[in-house]
Design an enzyme around this catalytic site. Structure first.
Site, short mmCIF file in Angstrom:
data_model
loop_
_atom_site.label_atom_id
_atom_site.label_comp_id
_atom_site.label_asym_id
_atom_site.label_seq_id
_atom_site.Cartn_x
_atom_site.Cartn_y
_atom_site.Cartn_z
CG ASP A 1 3.42 0.33 7.51
OD1 ASP A 1 2.95 -0.29 6.63
OD2 ASP A 1 2.47 0.73 8.62
CG HIS B 1 -0.44 -0.09 2.52
ND1 HIS B 1 -0.05 1.11 3.27
CD2 HIS B 1 0.30 -0.95 3.33
CE1 HIS B 1 0.61 0.81 4.43
NE2 HIS B 1 0.46 -0.32 4.56
CG HIS C 1 1.17 2.65 12.62
ND1 HIS C 1 -0.17 2.22 12.69
CD2 HIS C 1 1.58 2.01 11.01
CE1 HIS C 1 -0.52 1.46 11.69
NE2 HIS C 1 0.36 1.46 10.89
CD GLU D 1 -2.84 -1.34 5.84
OE1 GLU D 1 -2.71 -2.22 6.66
OE2 GLU D 1 -2.36 -0.06 6.07
CD GLU D 2 -0.95 2.64 7.69
OE1 GLU D 2 -1.60 2.31 8.66
OE2 GLU D 2 0.20 2.09 7.48
CG ASP E 1 -2.79 4.07 2.78
OD1 ASP E 1 -2.64 3.01 2.12
OD2 ASP E 1 -3.30 4.27 3.74
#
Length: 483
Positions: A136, A103, A436, A171-172, A105
């Protein structure tokens, strides 16, 4: 015990290793350029940055030799939806197809003062690349790009394996349109092997294949005792306030060891991998003196046993509290379900527990909000055995099998829509990546090994598709012939 994978024909491991190593400066430069685009799929952020991110990814995949590159979306309510990139190279007749997922995003950066450098200006320090999305999951995108370039350097147009790359753009934000996207482009995304590059390796120098995910149940419990608030002095004593009764209910969720005490939830203590308690305490930032909860190995408590947490509460804030007995209170519950248990069954078990343990006859309402299926990799599949071989070659040591305590809910959608596909969950992160969080980073030497492992996996899948293997049989009536 499953027999280890052995390539049916010699593969150019050393040549691929050299090709990946030579390409790394370019790969890191392109990753740095991706990190500079703050593509965040939340409504409060600029949607044009997400469009920029999708265009950049599409350009990289086109340069990697994929013939068909599209930016696609499905409606999300009244909006057109977030941009996903789908790029394909169709298989030779009768040959299988692999789908590579990542992903583009990223999470919001959070408080800038917590970062040691600009989150959207990737900076290399001590062998790590720091920046939001550096791990990520823009590194997952670049693992696909780098692997495809390394394969092309070896095979050129002789690659018979079909390749589809699917780079999601939300996704996030919880992948709200993922299922609709799969439904809309089901044939275009069909594959015999699906590689989800969005997980982590075990530790520096030790590769991992993620083989299990816990399922999930999200619910809100409300406890009420009065029709309205009353004076705590005039009426306190005969009646207990709702927060106290909610606390008594929550206290029934675990036994004296801290193990989940909800009847009907499955639990296993079957993991072979040792997760040292001291390491876990450091990884999870557990404060000194806090005793770990549960029974069995630490790994099983994380991966194959249920976990039940209170993630939020609605009670009167202290700053505005008055001397009244609070009539109602709510708690949001997050239940992680052991692999193999139906989350609907687990949700019903939690509901029964809540209703059976209503304290002092309080009115209790259980509101189910969401469920997500668990996942287990078929470690006897050809794809899993091939992936273990590729990881072992790239790292120079055998890969371990790990679980994830959390969930990747869209995996269940892939399993449902593509029941014959062999699904692999791989990763580019390590325990210090801080996905994150502030100072998210990517260990560049480990990343190079991840790119090499995926390139070797693709070469091995291509070879197995030529020689009458189970994977080759899948390609005979699989995605190659669906359009």
């Amino acid at each position: 015990m499953t027999e280890p994978y052995t390539p049916s024909a010699p593969l150019p491991v050393d040549a691929v290793r050299e090709a990946v190593h030579a390409d790394m400066p370019r790969i890191v430069e392109e990753l740095t350029e991706l990190v500079a685009i703050p593509g965040i799929a939340w409504d409060s952020f600029d949607p044009e940055q997400l469009e920029r991110s999708a265009r950049a990814v599409a350009g990289l995949l086109a340069q990697a030799g994929l013939d068909e590159v599209e930016i696609l979306r499905v409606p999300l309510g009244s909006t057109p939806g977030r941009p996903a990139v789908v790029a394909r190279r169709r298989p030779a007749p009768g040959r299988p197809t692999v789908l590579l997922y990542a992903h583009h995003d990223v999470q919001p950066p959070g408080r800038r003062e917590l970062w040691s450098s600009d989150p959207f200006a990737a900076e290399e320090r001590d062998g790590r690349l720091y920046g939001r999305g550096a791990a990520d999951d823009k590194a997952g995108i670049m693992a696909h790009v780098g692997a495809l370039r390394a394969v092309a350097a070896q095979l050129g147009d002789d690659l018979g394996l079909g390749v589809t790359v699917f780079v999601e753009g939300e996704e996030e934000a919880g992948s709200p349109s993922f299922r609709d996207f799969l439904e809309a482009y089901r044939d275009r995304l069909a594959a015999d092997v699906i590689v989800i590059a969005d997980s982590s390796n075990w530790e520096l120098g030790v590769p991992a294949l993620t083989t299990s995910l816990r399922g999930m149940v999200g619910a809100v419990v409300e406890v009420s005792v009065l029709d309205h608030a009353v004076h705590s002095g005039m009426y306190g004593g005969p009646v207990l306030d709702a927060p106290t009764l909610l606390a008594r209910l929550v206290a029934t969720f675990h036994d004296d060891d801290g193990a989940v005490a909800v009847a009907g939830l499955h639990a296993e203590d079957s993991t072979d991998l040792v997760y040292d308690e001291d390491r876990f305490r450091a990884d999870a930032a557990v404060r000194d003196g806090v005793r770990l909860a549960g029974r069995g190995s630490v790994a099983s408590r994380l991966w194959t046993q249920p976990a039940l947490s209170v993630t939020g509460m609605d009670v009167t804030p202290v700053d505005v509290a008055s001397n009244t007995i609070i009539p109602s209170a709510r708690a949001r519950l997050s239940l992680r379900v052991a692999p193999g248990q139906d989350p609907a069954e687990a949700a019903e078990a939690l509901r029964r527990h809540v209703e059976a343990h209503a304290p002092f006859g309080a009115h209790v309402r259980f509101g189910l909000e969401e469920t997500g299926q668990s996942f287990r990799t078929d470690m006897g599949s050809e794809a899993a055995r091939t992936a273990q071989w590729a990881l072992g070659e790239a790292w120079g040591r055998p890969a371990v099998e790990t679980g994830i305590g959390g969930s990747i809910p869209f995996t269940a959608d892939l399993v449902e829509l593509y029941p014959d596909a062999q699904i692999l969950i791989t990763g580019v992160e390590d325990p210090d990546s801080r996905a994150h969080s502030a100072d998210e980073s990517l260990h560049l030497a480990e990343f190079e090994r991840a790119v090499l492992a995926e390139a070797l996996l693709l070469l091995a899948l291509d070879a197995s598709g030529r020689d009458g293997s189970r994977l080759a049989e899948a390609g005979q009536d699989g995605p190659a012939d669906r359009e």
